[in-house]
Design a protein around this motif. Structure first.
Motif, PDB file in Angstrom:
ATOM      1  N   SER A 117       0.831  -1.198   0.000  1.00  0.00           N
ATOM      2  CA  SER A 117       0.000   0.000   0.000  1.00  0.00           C
ATOM      3  C   SER A 117       0.865   1.246   0.000  1.00  0.00           C
ATOM      4  O   SER A 117       1.973   1.254   0.527  1.00  0.00           O
ATOM      5  N   TYR A 119       0.343   5.492   0.620  1.00  0.00           N
ATOM      6  CA  TYR A 119      -0.546   6.586   1.024  1.00  0.00           C
ATOM      7  C   TYR A 119       0.165   7.909   0.781  1.00  0.00           C
ATOM      8  O   TYR A 119       1.249   8.136   1.302  1.00  0.00           O
ATOM      9  N   GLY A 125      -5.421   5.836  -0.367  1.00  0.00           N
ATOM     10  CA  GLY A 125      -4.382   4.814  -0.477  1.00  0.00           C
ATOM     11  C   GLY A 125      -4.498   4.005  -1.746  1.00  0.00           C
ATOM     12  O   GLY A 125      -5.590   3.714  -2.230  1.00  0.00           O
TER      13      GLY A 125
END
Length: 143
Positions: A117, A119, A125
């Motif tokens: 992931s 962000y 995200g």
């Protein structure tokens, strides 16, 4: 029948963390791919002269934007990482946001086998990952 191509960003990944079909929308997919392969055991192997198919290996790779707000009780990025680390069996479905006639919907059970992931400070995200199905997934075509 002609294959219906779905525009990027209209496919969604749905997950039920309990392994059932009570799905929550998790990721708006910008790409998804399916890999399936069977290794054939043949006479040149140590397994003898009979040719036989090995185990079917399936994997779904996905990339997209996370859609859930961690404060509303739905699946958060943290929840996804916990599902990955615990090797929890999940229910999953990959389907268009608004299916039309001819769209394929794939679903089954399995586990997250990879997850990454990113962000940014000012955006939602982005997730990439893989789902390893258990058993044979169900493929249905919208009528």
């Amino acid at each position: 029948m002609a294959e219906h191509k779905v525009a990027g960003g209209t496919m969604l990944l749905f997950i039920d963390p309990t392994g059932g079909t009570d799905y929550d929308t998790v990721v708006c997919l910008t790409s998804v791919s399916k890999t399936d392969s069977v290794t054939v055991v043949d006479a040149a192997s140590a397994c003898g002269p009979d040719k036989s198919p090995g185990t079917l290996e399936l994997s779904y790779a996905f990339e997209g934007q996370h859609l859930q707000d961690p404060d509303n009780g739905k699946i958060s990025g943290t929840s996804l990482r916990q599902l990955l680390r615990s090797k929890t069996i999940i229910g999953w479905k990959i389907a268009p946001e608004t299916p039309v006639t001819g769209d394929e919907v794939e679903s089954g059970t399995g586990f997250l086998s990879e997850l990454s992931s990113t962000y940014a400070f000012d955006s939602i995200g982005t997730f990439t990952g893989s789902i390893q199905p258990q058993g044979e997934p169900t493929i249905t075509v919208t009528a």
